[in-house]
Write an enzyme that holds these catalytic residues in place. Structure first.
Site, PDB file in Angstrom:
ATOM      1  N   LYS A  80       0.805  -1.274   0.045  1.00 30.62           N
ATOM      2  CA  LYS A  80       0.124  -0.049  -0.048  1.00 30.62           C
ATOM      3  C   LYS A  80       0.774   1.292   0.084  1.00 30.62           C
ATOM      4  O   LYS A  80       2.042   1.253   0.508  1.00 30.62           O
ATOM      5  CB  LYS A  80      -0.731   0.095   1.271  1.00 30.62           C
ATOM      6  CG  LYS A  80      -2.012   0.981   1.199  1.00 30.62           C
ATOM      7  CD  LYS A  80      -3.217  -0.055   0.570  1.00 30.62           C
ATOM      8  CE  LYS A  80      -4.622   0.891   0.169  1.00 30.62           C
ATOM      9  NZ  LYS A  80      -5.576  -0.040  -0.004  1.00 30.62           N
ATOM     10  N   GLY A 181     -20.651   6.550   2.831  1.00 33.70           N
ATOM     11  CA  GLY A 181     -19.663   6.916   1.877  1.00 33.70           C
ATOM     12  C   GLY A 181     -20.372   6.854   0.579  1.00 33.70           C
ATOM     13  O   GLY A 181     -20.764   5.709   0.143  1.00 33.70           O
ATOM     14  N   GLY A 183     -18.768   7.346  -2.393  1.00 31.43           N
ATOM     15  CA  GLY A 183     -17.544   7.679  -3.278  1.00 31.43           C
ATOM     16  C   GLY A 183     -17.863   6.573  -4.298  1.00 31.43           C
ATOM     17  O   GLY A 183     -18.711   6.302  -4.797  1.00 31.43           O
ATOM     18  N   VAL A 185     -16.906   3.603  -4.723  1.00 29.59           N
ATOM     19  CA  VAL A 185     -17.712   1.986  -4.178  1.00 29.59           C
ATOM     20  C   VAL A 185     -18.923   2.210  -3.623  1.00 29.59           C
ATOM     21  O   VAL A 185     -19.613   1.712  -4.232  1.00 29.59           O
ATOM     22  CB  VAL A 185     -16.810   1.544  -3.386  1.00 29.59           C
ATOM     23  CG1 VAL A 185     -17.115  -0.064  -2.729  1.00 29.59           C
ATOM     24  CG2 VAL A 185     -15.285   1.043  -3.803  1.00 29.59           C
TER      25      VAL A 185
HETATM   26  P1  NAD Z   1     -13.532   7.277  -2.579  1.00 33.53           P
HETATM   27  O1  NAD Z   1     -12.689   8.480  -2.055  1.00 33.53           O
HETATM   28  O2  NAD Z   1     -14.179   7.343  -3.923  1.00 33.53           O
HETATM   29  O3  NAD Z   1     -14.863   7.496  -1.639  1.00 33.53           O
HETATM   30  C1  NAD Z   1     -14.774   7.726  -0.158  1.00 33.53           C
HETATM   31  C2  NAD Z   1     -15.962   8.493   0.312  1.00 33.53           C
HETATM   32  O4  NAD Z   1     -16.166   8.630   1.835  1.00 33.53           O
HETATM   33  C3  NAD Z   1     -15.732   9.983  -0.054  1.00 33.53           C
HETATM   34  O5  NAD Z   1     -16.937  10.520  -0.624  1.00 33.53           O
HETATM   35  C4  NAD Z   1     -15.644  10.712   1.193  1.00 33.53           C
HETATM   36  O6  NAD Z   1     -16.331  12.103   1.260  1.00 33.53           O
HETATM   37  C5  NAD Z   1     -16.610   9.712   2.236  1.00 33.53           C
HETATM   38  N1  NAD Z   1     -16.139   9.779   3.779  1.00 33.53           N
HETATM   39  C6  NAD Z   1     -15.049  10.015   4.141  1.00 33.53           C
HETATM   40  N2  NAD Z   1     -15.286  10.054   5.645  1.00 33.53           N
HETATM   41  C7  NAD Z   1     -16.310   9.909   5.871  1.00 33.53           C
HETATM   42  C8  NAD Z   1     -17.624   9.763   6.958  1.00 33.53           C
HETATM   43  N3  NAD Z   1     -16.794   9.536   8.088  1.00 33.53           N
HETATM   44  N4  NAD Z   1     -18.656   9.550   6.780  1.00 33.53           N
HETATM   45  C9  NAD Z   1     -19.250   9.343   5.506  1.00 33.53           C
HETATM   46  N5  NAD Z   1     -18.640   9.495   4.302  1.00 33.53           N
HETATM   47  C10 NAD Z   1     -17.412   9.886   4.604  1.00 33.53           C
HETATM   48  O7  NAD Z   1     -12.953   5.883  -2.205  1.00 33.53           O
HETATM   49  P2  NAD Z   1     -13.479   4.659  -2.638  1.00 33.53           P
HETATM   50  O8  NAD Z   1     -12.597   4.076  -3.846  1.00 33.53           O
HETATM   51  O9  NAD Z   1     -14.970   4.559  -3.024  1.00 33.53           O
HETATM   52  O10 NAD Z   1     -13.009   3.632  -1.492  1.00 33.53           O
HETATM   53  C11 NAD Z   1     -14.046   3.576  -0.245  1.00 33.53           C
HETATM   54  C12 NAD Z   1     -13.455   2.356   0.537  1.00 33.53           C
HETATM   55  O11 NAD Z   1     -13.376   1.303   0.051  1.00 33.53           O
HETATM   56  C13 NAD Z   1     -12.149   2.750   1.183  1.00 33.53           C
HETATM   57  O12 NAD Z   1     -11.889   2.306   2.284  1.00 33.53           O
HETATM   58  C14 NAD Z   1     -11.004   1.773   0.189  1.00 33.53           C
HETATM   59  O13 NAD Z   1      -9.915   1.594   0.842  1.00 33.53           O
HETATM   60  C15 NAD Z   1     -12.097   0.757  -0.137  1.00 33.53           C
HETATM   61  N6  NAD Z   1     -11.961   0.178  -1.299  1.00 33.53           N
HETATM   62  C16 NAD Z   1     -12.051   0.476  -2.293  1.00 33.53           C
HETATM   63  C17 NAD Z   1     -11.846  -0.256  -3.549  1.00 33.53           C
HETATM   64  C18 NAD Z   1     -12.119   0.288  -4.836  1.00 33.53           C
HETATM   65  O14 NAD Z   1     -11.928  -0.367  -5.832  1.00 33.53           O
HETATM   66  N7  NAD Z   1     -11.959   1.751  -5.066  1.00 33.53           N
HETATM   67  C19 NAD Z   1     -11.376  -1.803  -3.480  1.00 33.53           C
HETATM   68  C20 NAD Z   1     -11.366  -2.222  -2.269  1.00 33.53           C
HETATM   69  C21 NAD Z   1     -11.444  -1.308  -1.003  1.00 33.53           C
END
Ligand code: NAD
Length: 373
Positions: A80, A181, A183, A185
């Site tokens: 990471k 969240g 975002g 995912v």
């Molecule tokens: P992202 O940055 O697109 O989205 C994260 C979202 O969470 C953002 O919109 C942010 O504003 C929001 N957020 C942060 N703190 C918050 C809180 N306290 N309450 C509510 N919302 C909050 O990231 P992502 O790619 O969607 O990843 C989300 C999670 O999934 C992470 O933990 C990441 O490690 C994990 N993950 C992602 C992937 C992937 O393919 N993108 C794969 C495996 C795991």
């Protein structure tokens, strides 16, 4: 605790610091294990309160990636990178991505970069200008693009397994799922659930994200602070890690915890406390493996259908975890960790089993990094 003590205790192989004041970039790259193959894991851009927090995050996340790859049956290790990034809305410059890319390049394929929180496909494209050791680059450049929609598909597969385990049916129609969240995912998961007629509530600290989603699909936008306590069938953490901690485990209002975020539990003991409360936990690193399964397909010549088929198998893997959990009288998180660790520890070659990467071995835009004994 000293960083090297954590590394020794948790089995990390290497930590690399990157600091280039000329372009204002500071990063930490952690390689947990290369026993099963080159370490693979996303780059996180985040505003860390201090350096210690960033390093510990990189250590925890890289270990979770090892477990995730092992549980998903992949011959990959866990790594990471975390980058200190104060303003999430500020994109990276070409020079910053090149500094980061060169640091990754110097690891010679021991660490394969991908997207994580705060990162974009454009970042991967920028890094790919200086190193071949990056995945998730644009489809136009021979990559597989943003893995998040596939990650969401995997979370849904895990949620079906959890629903079967808890309610005797994998159907999620009519179930109330609270997503923390919105975002990459979280929003993708909301779309999938809405299409299955689940009742979706979603909260994000960035109100623009939830507002945009609400114009697209039927979701209830909720206060992000209350997401964890809202009465529901499934709580799906899709923001940052550590959301279920000693405090929140008492107030959780759900029957199942199943989401995409990495390291959802603040500590291993939270797994026991969830079980004691009768809440079924679908281990994060098992259900959120869709992204890594998608990326790993790049090494074979990317085929989306194969990536999606592998991701659907997360349902069966999650079921197996619940079975072992019952068999071993362990909560699901501990059972899944034991299953994944067994795979890593059985590996007779240990660290560095694979040959150092040869960037020229990339054929048709795909890397060949894996060397079987
Ligand atoms: P992202 O940055 O697109 O989205 C994260 C979202 O969470 C953002 O919109 C942010 O504003 C929001 N957020 C942060 N703190 C918050 C809180 N306290 N309450 C509510 N919302 C909050 O990231 P992502 O790619 O969607 O990843 C989300 C999670 O999934 C992470 O933990 C990441 O490690 C994990 N993950 C992602 C992937 C992937 O393919 N993108 C794969 C495996 C795991």
């Amino acid at each position: 605790m000293q960083i090297s003590e954590i590394m020794a205790e948790r089995g990390h192989e290497q930590v690399v610091f990157v600091a280039e004041p000329k372009v204002d970039l500071r990063a930490v790259i952690a390689i947990h294990s290369t026993a099963l193959g080159p370490s693979l894991g996303g780059i996180r851009f985040w505003n860390y309160p201090d350096e210690g927090t960033a390093i510990v995050d990189a250590l925890r996340l890289s270990e979770a990636m090892s477990l995730k790859a092992a549980a998903a049956g992949l011959d990959q290790g866990g790594g990471k990178a975390v980058v200190q990034w104060a303003d999430p809305s500020r994109p990276r410059t070409r020079e910053q991505l090149e500094v980061l890319g060169r640091a990754i390049d110097e690891l010679g394929g021991r660490y394969l970069a991908a997207e994580d929180v705060g990162a974009t496909t454009a970042d991967m494209d920028g890094i790919a200008r200086v190193t071949p050791w990056v995945t998730g680059v644009s489809e136009s450049l021979g990559g597989s693009g943003d893995p998040s929609p596939v990650t969401a598909r995997g979370v849904l597969a895990g949620m079906r397994a959890a629903a079967s385990e808890r309610w005797g049916t994998s159907s999620l129609a009519g179930r109330h799922v609270v997503i923390q969240g919105a975002g990459k995912v979280g929003a993708a998961l909301a779309r999938l659930l809405a299409a299955l007629d689940a009742q979706v509530s979603i909260g994000d600290i960035d109100g623009n994200r939830t507002a945009a989603l609400a114009t697209e699909i039927p979701v209830a936008v909720i206060d992000p602070a209350s997401a964890i306590t809202t009465e529901c069938d499934v709580f799906a953490p899709c923001a940052l890690g550590g959301v279920v901690d000693a405090e929140s485990v008492v107030t959780l209002g759900c029957e199942i915890v199943c989401g995409g975020a990495n390291n959802q539990l603040a500590g291993e003991e939270i797994d026991d406390r969830l079980a004691a409360r009768g809440i079924l936990y679908a281990p994060d690193f098992v259900v959120n493996a869709g992204g890594i399964l998608n990326i790993a397909e790049e090494f074979r010549g990317y085929a989306r259908e194969r990536a999606l088929a592998a991701t659907e198998r997360i349902e069966a893997t999650t079921q197996r975890v619940f079975e072992r959990s019952r068999e071993w009288s362990l909560p699901p998180g501990r059972a899944a960790t034991r299953m994944a660790r067994a795979r890593i520890e059985e590996e007779p070659f240990g660290r560095g089993r694979w040959e150092p990467g040869d960037p020229t071995a990339w054929t048709d835009g795909q890397p060949l990094t894996r060397v079987r004994p």
